[in-house]
Design a protein around this motif. Sequence first.
Motif, PDB file in Angstrom:
ATOM      1  N   GLU A 116       0.833  -1.203   0.000  1.00  0.00           N
ATOM      2  CA  GLU A 116       0.000   0.000   0.000  1.00  0.00           C
ATOM      3  C   GLU A 116       0.872   1.258   0.000  1.00  0.00           C
ATOM      4  O   GLU A 116       0.594   2.217  -0.740  1.00  0.00           O
ATOM      5  CB  GLU A 116      -0.922  -0.016   1.231  1.00  0.00           C
ATOM      6  N   ASP A 117       1.907   1.230   0.768  1.00  0.00           N
ATOM      7  CA  ASP A 117       2.811   2.384   0.813  1.00  0.00           C
ATOM      8  C   ASP A 117       3.584   2.533  -0.486  1.00  0.00           C
ATOM      9  O   ASP A 117       3.895   3.645  -0.906  1.00  0.00           O
ATOM     10  CB  ASP A 117       3.769   2.223   1.993  1.00  0.00           C
ATOM     11  N   LEU A 118       3.869   1.406  -1.137  1.00  0.00           N
ATOM     12  CA  LEU A 118       4.690   1.447  -2.344  1.00  0.00           C
ATOM     13  C   LEU A 118       3.875   1.764  -3.590  1.00  0.00           C
ATOM     14  O   LEU A 118       4.312   2.532  -4.454  1.00  0.00           O
ATOM     15  CB  LEU A 118       5.400   0.097  -2.515  1.00  0.00           C
ATOM     16  N   PHE A 119       2.674   1.164  -3.674  1.00  0.00           N
ATOM     17  CA  PHE A 119       1.876   1.303  -4.902  1.00  0.00           C
ATOM     18  C   PHE A 119       0.737   2.312  -4.758  1.00  0.00           C
ATOM     19  O   PHE A 119       0.052   2.590  -5.743  1.00  0.00           O
ATOM     20  CB  PHE A 119       1.268  -0.053  -5.289  1.00  0.00           C
ATOM     21  N   GLY A 120       0.505   2.818  -3.562  1.00  0.00           N
ATOM     22  CA  GLY A 120      -0.608   3.731  -3.360  1.00  0.00           C
ATOM     23  C   GLY A 120      -0.427   5.045  -4.089  1.00  0.00           C
ATOM     24  O   GLY A 120       0.657   5.403  -4.554  1.00  0.00           O
ATOM     25  N   GLU A 121      -1.523   5.780  -4.148  1.00  0.00           N
ATOM     26  CA  GLU A 121      -1.518   7.034  -4.913  1.00  0.00           C
ATOM     27  C   GLU A 121      -0.610   8.072  -4.284  1.00  0.00           C
ATOM     28  O   GLU A 121      -0.029   8.907  -4.979  1.00  0.00           O
ATOM     29  CB  GLU A 121      -2.955   7.562  -4.989  1.00  0.00           C
ATOM     30  N   VAL A 122      -0.446   8.015  -2.974  1.00  0.00           N
ATOM     31  CA  VAL A 122       0.396   9.009  -2.296  1.00  0.00           C
ATOM     32  C   VAL A 122       1.840   8.893  -2.747  1.00  0.00           C
ATOM     33  O   VAL A 122       2.513   9.896  -3.014  1.00  0.00           O
ATOM     34  CB  VAL A 122       0.289   8.836  -0.765  1.00  0.00           C
ATOM     35  N   THR A 123       2.319   7.639  -2.861  1.00  0.00           N
ATOM     36  CA  THR A 123       3.725   7.428  -3.221  1.00  0.00           C
ATOM     37  C   THR A 123       3.919   7.319  -4.726  1.00  0.00           C
ATOM     38  O   THR A 123       4.810   7.946  -5.303  1.00  0.00           O
ATOM     39  CB  THR A 123       4.252   6.144  -2.550  1.00  0.00           C
ATOM     40  N   ALA A 124       3.085   6.493  -5.370  1.00  0.00           N
ATOM     41  CA  ALA A 124       3.302   6.200  -6.793  1.00  0.00           C
ATOM     42  C   ALA A 124       2.607   7.170  -7.721  1.00  0.00           C
ATOM     43  O   ALA A 124       2.915   7.205  -8.913  1.00  0.00           O
ATOM     44  CB  ALA A 124       2.820   4.773  -7.094  1.00  0.00           C
ATOM     45  N   GLY A 125       1.654   7.931  -7.210  1.00  0.00           N
ATOM     46  CA  GLY A 125       0.935   8.855  -8.062  1.00  0.00           C
ATOM     47  C   GLY A 125      -0.173   8.163  -8.834  1.00  0.00           C
ATOM     48  O   GLY A 125      -0.471   6.983  -8.651  1.00  0.00           O
TER      49      GLY A 125
END
Length: 1144
Positions: free
Chosen positions: A1055-1064
């Motif tokens: 979630e941290d890696l692929f989420g919108e916050v990190t991955a856009g």
Amino acid sequence: MKKFNIRKVLDGLTAASSSSSAAASPQSGNRENDMIQETLQSEHFQLCKTVRHGFPNQPSSMAFDPVQKILAIGTQSGALRLFGRAGVECYCRHESGSAVIQLEFLVNEGALVSALADDSIHLWNLRQKLPAILHSLKFNRERITFCHLPFQSKWLYVGTERGNIHIVNVESFTLSGYVIMWNKAIELSSKTHPGPVVHISDNPMDEGKLLIGFECGIVVLWDLKSKKADYRYNYDEAIHSVAWHHEGKQFVCSHSDGTLTTWNIRAPAKPAQIITPHGKQPKDGKKPEPCKPILKVEYKTTRAGDPFMILCGGLSYDTVGRRACLTVMHGKSTAVLEMDYPIVDFLTLCETPYPNDFQEPYAVVVLLEKDLVVIDLAQIGYPIFENPYPLSIHESPVTCCEYFADCPAEVIPALYSVGSRQNRQGFSKKEWPISGGNWGQGTLSFSEMIITGHADGSIKFWDASALMLQVLYKLKTAKVFEKPRGKEEKSSTEIVDEDPFAIQILSWCPESRVLCVAGVSAHVIVYRFSKQEVTTEVVQLLEVRMQCELNEVESPECGGEQASAVSTPGTSSSPQTSLPQSHPSTSSNNSSDGLRDNVPCLKVRSSPLKQSAGYQVELLIQLVWVSGEPPQPITSLAVNSAYGLVAFGNGNGLAVVDYLQKTLLLNVSTAELYGSTDPHHRQPHSPRKTRQPSAGLCDGNDASAAPEERCKSPTSGSGSPCNSDEDSKQKFIDKVMSKSKRISKTVASDFAKISRKINMIADHKDDARDNSFSRSRSSSVTSIDRESREVISSFYFCDWLLKKSETVAVPSLWVGTSLGSMLAIALTVPSTPEQRMQQPVGVSFCGPVVRLKGGILRMAQLDASGTLLPHVYESWYEPNAPEEEREQPRRRRPTSPPSQENPDCQYAVVCSEKQAKVVALPSQNCVYEHNITETSFVLRADMVTLTAGVGIACFCANGHIMTLSLPSLRPLLDVNYLPLTDMRIARTFCFSNQGQALYLTSPTEIQRITYSQETCDNLQEMLGELFTPVETPEAPNRGFFKGLFGGGAQSLDREDLFGEVTAGKASRSLAQHIPGPGGMEGMKGAASGVVGELARARIALDERGQKLGELEERTAGMMASADSFSKHAHDIMLKYKDKKWYQL
């Protein structure tokens, strides 16, 4: 399962707008029919699909949920079949119809992801009885080639043809901004494109490492956190699949040259091992000869022994013609398991769903092109499990089908008892491993059976009760014939090139268990059911010579003898005397000009025939060649146990055989049945002697002839159809002059007629030719034959009243023809069993009863109250029991005598390809008439009994399913259900009682439907459940040292890696999100009726319970937070309570 919007017709109204009309009946007819109260109304009908049985047609992919133990199979037509325990099946379909290329379960979540060839992915909700799509995602610029969903993850990896990998959130079905581009994955110095992605998997011990396989032979270990490749592994041959060792230190690749390469993840320079499982090892140490590609490999470990390596393909190129094989490599042993069909996919079933633990494989599910095989890995020899699903429908192609609902309760146990002895041996002793789901709670109050006839001459009986399907018993009719060992030994008298034993028509009496079948080689076999095994030294054989008047070129004497109907007992048992013959050398197989004559199409078995308990041959009837011409295919068949008779007909005429005395009773052409009242224009004939007038057509109202004159025996005086030598000679001359080349020999097929009619309808030539359609099963029908040849299309045995003065109904045979005529033949059956076996059955022609547009399809009988009369039958008894032990059989269903007020106490119901009529008996007045269709034609019609009443069910070539009430023929249902796109549907569609119907929707699948509102309302309760609440197994214990030193599995916060916050956010043009109809709102809209109300109530309760649960959780959290705050505040207060300000 789709429900259809039904155009229901108002009760009591005639469908004038659809060219439906009710014939004006005589006043007496109206008065007598006003007394019949019809209970069947339009609200009793609704059409919907129920279940689909059989093997998925053209399978393309497969997946298994190891916790729920559910198997999913996708097909090339976009269909999904889901299997649980025996009796738990489900069918659903993607609207696009594109091929399913891959399936991925959300393990133990009740959801399934499907990837299609049209570059779309879909999320299916399996928590409801009818699975539905929750979300869809359509890729616009990329072609999907491979998908991977890690265990207990909500992020789906999607590999594409361009070599890129996109990541999809399966909860929201939105794309992540995290993308692995192909040019970053491979070496920067590489000048060639690596090709499509053929494999994606994460390291079992480290979720942050992703293994990517490209078609060209490059494998990349990608670090998701650092977004770069850790290692790259290069091999010269293309890759087809990759499999991990559970410890995450090694993986195996299968290649296009038949090799397997094993790699250590930290040694990318060269493979640790290269083997060619099926390659010949040269002695000089050179590279083995290349083999066929290994399409898939799986690497499974065991805690107590050697690992399993399972693969398909890889055989040597010199094994031409060898069947597909599955190879199981376990330690030093290699087992090659041959399959009956090519392998589509296979899966290894393991004890644990966790990829980082010892897998402990126990079975392999192998999906073949036409079968599903499960292999037991735990037993020596790798036996297969006995398949509990009805997947063997297509074991031999289905050629005909019949459906029986509400059959006697004791029939199914009797068939199961004899069928259980036929089970093959050698199966695994373990339980079937695909055991998920639960059976439905609802049941039906009646039993159902399906009988299928097959191309190899076999017949299968199926228990179809409670929406399930289970094979009961299999009968092989080809056993009575000699089988040629090779093509060079094939008999020259066979009329079909392939499948000479194929079943064409079935006639079965459930009460007496008498079975009669007609095959494509112009043969009829009568079977009796017995619980005792017998050995038959010689098969009882009766050869019948049927020839058409228009094609005869024999001596004048033959024409007069051809219609001779009644034969004496004891003289009809031999082939030479089964029919009166005019040739002096009737025992010869060839006539004087060298043509084949008096020989059957198939050679009967000469050795003793051992017949096991079950169906045993009573009599074999074969039509013989006539003057070099093969016999015409049989077009209609009926058997009656109460009379002991079987009737069959074709384009030449009809024959009636006494299967108790093994004699031929009647063999006449169709024209002979009319007498002087023949309404059809035929080829010129010589004048005949004046005959007694027959009953007129109901249209002409010609019923003035006395019943005594109407029903003369064919062998008594002037009532004989042909009794003049001068007439015979003149007829012979006319026949020679009018003889034309006969239609060519072909396999018996119903489709020539259907195709011809479709073409004529398309050319708008149907208006003037309602009665010109022939039922000839030849594909080469000349225009002369089409106009002149009248084919026997249907039979019906019954008891009916011949005269108004009679009080007892007499046995009779109703005959329907392809030109719309219904004719009657009266039968005189000896009353006692002793007389029945000694005296011949009398036959009398009664002439036409009624005439309709189009060929006659079905006939039935109503009593004075409008109730459908069951057929006359004799109860079953053991045929092989001693005479003194046999129970006295009794005929069933006596007919009530007519009352003084209503002399017509019976009604004949006749349905043709165009219309239906109800005729009062014995007056033969047409009281009701209805034109079913003007622009199409009826393919199948049945008189059916429902809980609320009786009616006629019809299936038309334009796809409409219609029902009519009885006796008034009011339209009650008209649904445009299924356009006739496949002739298979026309051949196999059949209705049954209690509102049930079925057809063969593909070569391997049976689709069952219902037209009963009651069944539709109860369908939800009857269907099984795929998803059941099951606890997910505990994760493997890492052990003390692994936990201490970090040697266990490494988790990843995706979630941290692929989420919108990190991955856009991903590009909007890359894929389009499509909400599916399977969510809560879709379920609300789709629900209807009582079941819909219950479903809505349950949904509301679920939503309310979910909200209450969330509220309770929030309240509990707030209370816990408050308690924690209070505790901390109290601790602080105690800490600083006695301290001075300067001590703080």
